[in-house]
Design a protein around this motif. Structure first.
Motif, PDB file in Angstrom:
ATOM      1  N   ASP A   1       6.650  11.928   7.641  1.00  0.00           N
ATOM      2  CA  ASP A   1       6.177  13.194   8.207  1.00  0.00           C
ATOM      3  C   ASP A   1       6.858  13.394   9.554  1.00  0.00           C
ATOM      4  O   ASP A   1       7.849  12.732   9.868  1.00  0.00           O
ATOM      5  CB  ASP A   1       4.644  13.234   8.313  1.00  0.00           C
ATOM      6  N   LYS A   2       6.335  14.305  10.362  1.00  0.00           N
ATOM      7  CA  LYS A   2       6.957  14.625  11.641  1.00  0.00           C
ATOM      8  C   LYS A   2       6.943  13.452  12.602  1.00  0.00           C
ATOM      9  O   LYS A   2       7.729  13.407  13.548  1.00  0.00           O
ATOM     10  CB  LYS A   2       6.246  15.825  12.282  1.00  0.00           C
ATOM     11  N   GLU A   3       6.046  12.492  12.402  1.00  0.00           N
ATOM     12  CA  GLU A   3       5.919  11.365  13.326  1.00  0.00           C
ATOM     13  C   GLU A   3       6.725  10.152  12.885  1.00  0.00           C
ATOM     14  O   GLU A   3       6.729   9.138  13.556  1.00  0.00           O
ATOM     15  CB  GLU A   3       4.444  10.987  13.473  1.00  0.00           C
ATOM     16  N   GLY A   4       7.417  10.248  11.726  1.00  0.00           N
ATOM     17  CA  GLY A   4       8.237   9.134  11.287  1.00  0.00           C
ATOM     18  C   GLY A   4       7.854   8.638   9.909  1.00  0.00           C
ATOM     19  O   GLY A   4       7.240   9.360   9.112  1.00  0.00           O
ATOM     20  N   HIS A   5       8.240   7.390   9.618  1.00  0.00           N
ATOM     21  CA  HIS A   5       8.019   6.805   8.295  1.00  0.00           C
ATOM     22  C   HIS A   5       6.809   5.875   8.351  1.00  0.00           C
ATOM     23  O   HIS A   5       6.623   5.138   9.311  1.00  0.00           O
ATOM     24  CB  HIS A   5       9.260   6.025   7.866  1.00  0.00           C
ATOM     25  N   HIS A   6       5.993   5.929   7.289  1.00  0.00           N
ATOM     26  CA  HIS A   6       4.754   5.162   7.253  1.00  0.00           C
ATOM     27  C   HIS A   6       4.650   4.407   5.932  1.00  0.00           C
ATOM     28  O   HIS A   6       5.131   4.875   4.899  1.00  0.00           O
ATOM     29  CB  HIS A   6       3.536   6.074   7.402  1.00  0.00           C
ATOM     30  N   PHE A   7       3.991   3.243   5.964  1.00  0.00           N
ATOM     31  CA  PHE A   7       3.714   2.460   4.771  1.00  0.00           C
ATOM     32  C   PHE A   7       2.203   2.226   4.697  1.00  0.00           C
ATOM     33  O   PHE A   7       1.601   1.756   5.656  1.00  0.00           O
ATOM     34  CB  PHE A   7       4.442   1.114   4.812  1.00  0.00           C
ATOM     35  N   ILE A   8       1.612   2.542   3.558  1.00  0.00           N
ATOM     36  CA  ILE A   8       0.177   2.358   3.358  1.00  0.00           C
ATOM     37  C   ILE A   8      -0.036   1.407   2.191  1.00  0.00           C
ATOM     38  O   ILE A   8       0.485   1.629   1.092  1.00  0.00           O
ATOM     39  CB  ILE A   8      -0.514   3.711   3.048  1.00  0.00           C
ATOM     40  N   THR A   9      -0.789   0.336   2.425  1.00  0.00           N
ATOM     41  CA  THR A   9      -1.126  -0.589   1.353  1.00  0.00           C
ATOM     42  C   THR A   9      -2.336  -0.076   0.584  1.00  0.00           C
ATOM     43  O   THR A   9      -3.383   0.207   1.173  1.00  0.00           O
ATOM     44  CB  THR A   9      -1.434  -1.987   1.927  1.00  0.00           C
ATOM     45  N   LEU A  10      -2.210   0.033  -0.737  1.00  0.00           N
ATOM     46  CA  LEU A  10      -3.281   0.595  -1.565  1.00  0.00           C
ATOM     47  C   LEU A  10      -4.242  -0.506  -2.000  1.00  0.00           C
ATOM     48  O   LEU A  10      -4.395  -0.800  -3.194  1.00  0.00           O
ATOM     49  CB  LEU A  10      -2.682   1.306  -2.790  1.00  0.00           C
ATOM     50  N   GLU A  11      -4.911  -1.115  -1.034  1.00  0.00           N
ATOM     51  CA  GLU A  11      -5.804  -2.215  -1.356  1.00  0.00           C
ATOM     52  C   GLU A  11      -7.225  -1.754  -1.626  1.00  0.00           C
ATOM     53  O   GLU A  11      -8.030  -2.482  -2.196  1.00  0.00           O
ATOM     54  CB  GLU A  11      -5.798  -3.240  -0.234  1.00  0.00           C
ATOM     55  N   ALA A  12      -7.577  -0.521  -1.226  1.00  0.00           N
ATOM     56  CA  ALA A  12      -8.917   0.002  -1.485  1.00  0.00           C
ATOM     57  C   ALA A  12      -9.003   0.519  -2.922  1.00  0.00           C
ATOM     58  O   ALA A  12      -7.990   0.796  -3.569  1.00  0.00           O
ATOM     59  CB  ALA A  12      -9.245   1.118  -0.503  1.00  0.00           C
ATOM     60  N   ALA A  13     -10.247   0.659  -3.409  1.00  0.00           N
ATOM     61  CA  ALA A  13     -10.438   1.186  -4.760  1.00  0.00           C
ATOM     62  C   ALA A  13      -9.948   2.617  -4.874  1.00  0.00           C
ATOM     63  O   ALA A  13      -9.520   3.064  -5.936  1.00  0.00           O
ATOM     64  CB  ALA A  13     -11.909   1.091  -5.153  1.00  0.00           C
ATOM     65  N   SER A  14     -10.005   3.376  -3.775  1.00  0.00           N
ATOM     66  CA  SER A  14      -9.481   4.737  -3.766  1.00  0.00           C
ATOM     67  C   SER A  14      -8.868   5.027  -2.399  1.00  0.00           C
ATOM     68  O   SER A  14      -9.328   4.518  -1.382  1.00  0.00           O
ATOM     69  CB  SER A  14     -10.588   5.756  -4.080  1.00  0.00           C
ATOM     70  N   THR A  15      -7.829   5.831  -2.400  1.00  0.00           N
ATOM     71  CA  THR A  15      -7.128   6.213  -1.174  1.00  0.00           C
ATOM     72  C   THR A  15      -7.036   7.725  -1.128  1.00  0.00           C
ATOM     73  O   THR A  15      -6.410   8.339  -1.994  1.00  0.00           O
ATOM     74  CB  THR A  15      -5.715   5.606  -1.125  1.00  0.00           C
ATOM     75  N   SER A  16      -7.695   8.338  -0.156  1.00  0.00           N
ATOM     76  CA  SER A  16      -7.729   9.793  -0.069  1.00  0.00           C
ATOM     77  C   SER A  16      -6.556  10.314   0.741  1.00  0.00           C
ATOM     78  O   SER A  16      -6.098   9.688   1.687  1.00  0.00           O
ATOM     79  CB  SER A  16      -9.050  10.254   0.556  1.00  0.00           C
ATOM     80  N   ILE A  17      -6.076  11.507   0.360  1.00  0.00           N
ATOM     81  CA  ILE A  17      -4.936  12.144   1.017  1.00  0.00           C
ATOM     82  C   ILE A  17      -5.316  13.585   1.348  1.00  0.00           C
ATOM     83  O   ILE A  17      -5.860  14.298   0.508  1.00  0.00           O
ATOM     84  CB  ILE A  17      -3.688  12.147   0.111  1.00  0.00           C
ATOM     85  N   GLY A  18      -5.035  14.014   2.576  1.00  0.00           N
ATOM     86  CA  GLY A  18      -5.332  15.393   2.947  1.00  0.00           C
ATOM     87  C   GLY A  18      -5.039  15.659   4.407  1.00  0.00           C
ATOM     88  O   GLY A  18      -4.537  14.798   5.131  1.00  0.00           O
ATOM     89  N   ARG A  19      -5.381  16.859   4.846  1.00  0.00           N
ATOM     90  CA  ARG A  19      -5.112  17.274   6.220  1.00  0.00           C
ATOM     91  C   ARG A  19      -6.252  16.898   7.162  1.00  0.00           C
ATOM     92  O   ARG A  19      -6.079  16.858   8.376  1.00  0.00           O
ATOM     93  CB  ARG A  19      -4.867  18.785   6.235  1.00  0.00           C
ATOM     94  N   SER A  20      -7.445  16.638   6.622  1.00  0.00           N
ATOM     95  CA  SER A  20      -8.596  16.301   7.453  1.00  0.00           C
ATOM     96  C   SER A  20      -8.423  14.908   8.049  1.00  0.00           C
ATOM     97  O   SER A  20      -7.936  13.991   7.374  1.00  0.00           O
ATOM     98  CB  SER A  20      -9.879  16.349   6.626  1.00  0.00           C
TER      99      SER A  20
ATOM    100  N   ILE B   1      -5.003   8.897   4.279  1.00  0.00           N
ATOM    101  CA  ILE B   1      -3.642   9.310   4.625  1.00  0.00           C
ATOM    102  C   ILE B   1      -3.714  10.759   5.090  1.00  0.00           C
ATOM    103  O   ILE B   1      -4.083  11.646   4.326  1.00  0.00           O
ATOM    104  CB  ILE B   1      -2.683   9.181   3.432  1.00  0.00           C
ATOM    105  N   VAL B   2      -3.390  10.996   6.358  1.00  0.00           N
ATOM    106  CA  VAL B   2      -3.493  12.332   6.946  1.00  0.00           C
ATOM    107  C   VAL B   2      -2.104  12.962   6.994  1.00  0.00           C
ATOM    108  O   VAL B   2      -1.191  12.421   7.622  1.00  0.00           O
ATOM    109  CB  VAL B   2      -4.104  12.280   8.355  1.00  0.00           C
ATOM    110  N   LEU B   3      -1.941  14.099   6.311  1.00  0.00           N
ATOM    111  CA  LEU B   3      -0.682  14.836   6.293  1.00  0.00           C
ATOM    112  C   LEU B   3      -0.907  16.177   6.975  1.00  0.00           C
ATOM    113  O   LEU B   3      -1.561  17.066   6.431  1.00  0.00           O
ATOM    114  CB  LEU B   3      -0.203  15.049   4.846  1.00  0.00           C
ATOM    115  N   LEU B   4      -0.385  16.316   8.191  1.00  0.00           N
ATOM    116  CA  LEU B   4      -0.592  17.535   8.976  1.00  0.00           C
ATOM    117  C   LEU B   4       0.448  18.569   8.584  1.00  0.00           C
ATOM    118  O   LEU B   4       1.454  18.770   9.250  1.00  0.00           O
ATOM    119  CB  LEU B   4      -0.515  17.225  10.468  1.00  0.00           C
ATOM    120  N   ASP B   5       0.202  19.218   7.464  1.00  0.00           N
ATOM    121  CA  ASP B   5       1.119  20.232   6.949  1.00  0.00           C
ATOM    122  C   ASP B   5       0.278  21.388   6.414  1.00  0.00           C
ATOM    123  O   ASP B   5      -0.758  21.170   5.783  1.00  0.00           O
ATOM    124  CB  ASP B   5       1.985  19.644   5.828  1.00  0.00           C
TER     125      ASP B   5
END
Length: 540
Positions: free
Chosen positions: A10-29, A34-38
């Motif tokens: 994203d605008k702040e650079g490259h990120h790596f997220i480990t999917l160790e949780a049962a669910s991983t939410s993605i959104g702007r909130s 995982i927060v994507l400010l777009d």
């Protein structure tokens, strides 16, 4: 258990997220994992869930959709190399590369490799067993591997790496440098006695540069006899360095043999020449490689932990800001109030406030310079000051002067534009504008600007302020707005503008105007917070 990772840019650079949780939410909130400010990403856009050994992406009724390898999906199984895109494909997307975790090489492979290269003794019957030195090296490797894997934190890994390599090489001191912003910065130093070494002014930085540029270890067993010319280096001569070992620590994988440089291991000695056998050097390389892998995972975990804390703190701040903006507007028989504030990020520097006193109803609207958390902190402070001063019966100029002194003397690096207004039951209005967009007075089919204005608060210490007056007739309205409304742009770069705002003021109420601004911007990302307050006078 090893978990796959999700990487995105994203605008702040490259990120790596480990999917160790049962669910991983993605959104702007800010409450999402995982927060994507777009602007094309919904507040709660999608979720990745783990079902047995599979990972499923599910769209959460997002406005612009979730795309897997270019196809819009509602629910799909992720596979190695899949590409996720959040939002419209017509705009530059935020890309998420799903890569399953690669199982680490079994420990027995390292041991087998060592066994094949260590010195052997022949026995009767042509049998062969590792020699004493070989068994010592093998035991050392197994012990080293256990020690490295026992430490999960970055500091533990660095200390263990230095202790092990100092023990193996017999040199006097060792340093680990980590890459930060393209520069190598000292992370930890130890001497052979286990004491912390806090400065690296006496090491050979040229050797470090050689290792980085060649992307390989740089090794000199004896600077006095080596033909590389190192004996003429200023640092080597001044500090009498005899042996040097420099090994880059890189995140290597099967796809990229020259991956990200994480740091560098530096070892040297002043006492005498180094004397490492070929197997010792292999051991040193192996431990450095294993340490780099562990270090990479630890750095990712630390970065994600920091990112998670930031998201959690932002969510709390957004909740507080939302609470300040959701205060019930006062109800008085002679006026009707409406107000809305919409930050361009999750939290902003705009605010409004209103309260009823015994003899009038008071309204405030303000815009603090900047955006995000810093502006919101100052905005909340200013809002509290204004509210308290209005309750205590202070005049509008006194309130502005107090705010100006506060911002100037505290040197917070922020200023604010604002409008304060008092409406009395007989329709009389006292108002003060400090650098804000001129309020609009709507009377029948006419729009008049309230042009009287003052200096912005927080720019010039000692500034004086004055208020103006006007009188409303039943049905008249006053519209207050911040510049985010006037300066809102569409995808073509056209501003909403004063003229369009004035025209809509005759036709629409507050909610209608904001709906029009939203439609005007469409999918174009908002560049500023915007706030609108409407005061309608009803008394006869």
């Amino acid at each position: 258990m090893d978990f796959p990772t999700l990487s995105y840019t994203d605008k702040e650079g490259h990120h790596f997220i480990t999917l160790e949780a049962a669910s991983t939410s993605i959104g702007r909130s800010p409450g999402q994992n995982i927060v994507l400010l777009d602007p094309f990403v919904s507040r709660q856009h999608a979720v990745i869930v783990r079902e047995d050994d599979a990972y499923i992406v599910e769209d959460r009724d997002s406005s612009h959709g979730t795309f897997l390898n270019g196809e819009r999906v509602q629910r799909a199984v992720l596979k190695s190399g899949d590409l996720l895109q959040m939002g419209s494909l017509e705009a530059p997307p935020l890309q998420c590369n799903f890569e399953p975790a690669r199982a680490p090489a079994p420990q027995r492979n390292l041991v087998t490799s060592l066994l094949s290269s260590i010195t052997e003794f022949p026995l009767p019957g042509d049998a062969r067993l590792p020699g004493a030195r070989g068994m010592e090296q093998l035991n050392w490797l197994l012990s080293a591997a256990r020690q490295l894997n026992a430490g999960g934190a970055i500091e533990d890994i660095l200390i263990t790496l230095l202790q092990l390599t100092l023990q193996l090489t017999g040199v006097e001191r060792g340093f680990v440098f980590l890459s930060e912003g393209g520069e190598m910065k000292l992370a930890r130093g130890l001497n052979a006695e286990g004491q912390i070494v806090e400065q690296d002014s006496t090491i050979s930085h040229r050797a470090i540069q050689r290792a980085i540029e060649s992307d390989a270890k740089f090794y000199i067993s004896d600077t006095l006899t080596d033909g590389s010319g190192a004996s003429a280096w200023a640092s080597v001569m001044v500090n009498k360095i005899r042996s040097i070992y420099c090994i880059p620590l890189r995140r290597r994988d099967a796809k990229n043999q020259h991956a990200e440089l994480l740091g560098l291991l530096y070892l040297d000695s002043q006492i005498g020449a180094g004397n490492l056998s070929e197997v010792d050097q292999q051991l040193l390389d192996t431990i450095a490689t294993e340490a780099a892998a562990l270090l990479h995972n630890a750095l990712l975990a630390a970065a994600e932990s920091k990112s998670r804390r930031t998201r959690e703190e932002l969510a709390v701040a957004a909740s507080i800001h939302s609470g300040l903006m959701s205060t019930a507007l006062p109800v008085v028989p002679y006026a009707e109030l409406k107000a809305r504030s919409i930050p361009c990020y999750e939290i902003g520097g705009d605010f409004f406030d209103a309260l009823a006193l015994d003899d009038c109803v008071c309204v405030a609207i303000a815009d603090v310079s900047g955006k995000g958390v810093p502006a919101a902190i100052v905005a909340a402070t200013i809002q509290g000051i204004i509210h308290a001063q209005l309750l205590s019966g202070q005049s509008l100029p006194e309130i502005a002067a107090l705010l100006n002194r506060f911002l100037c003397t505290r040197n917070v690096g922020k200023y604010a534009t604002l409008v304060l207004l008092k409406l009395f039951p007989d329709g009389h209005v006292d108002y003060m504008n400090c650098g804000q967009i001129q309020p609009l007075l709507i009377h029948n089919s006419e729009v008049r600007r309230l042009e009287e204005s003052n200096l912005i608060v927080g720019l010039l210490a000692g500034a004086s302020y004055s208020f103006a007056q006007c009188t409303l007739q039943p049905g008249d309205r006053i519209l207050l707005t911040t510049d985010g409304v006037i300066e809102a742009e569409n995808s073509a770069g056209e501003s909403f503008g004063d003229a369009r705002f004035s025209e809509l003021a005759l036709q629409k109420d507050l909610n209608g105007i904001l709906d029009h601004v939203t439609n005007f911007q469409a999918n174009h990302e908002a560049q500023d917070d915007y706030t609108l307050v409407e005061v309608r006078y009803n008394a006869g």
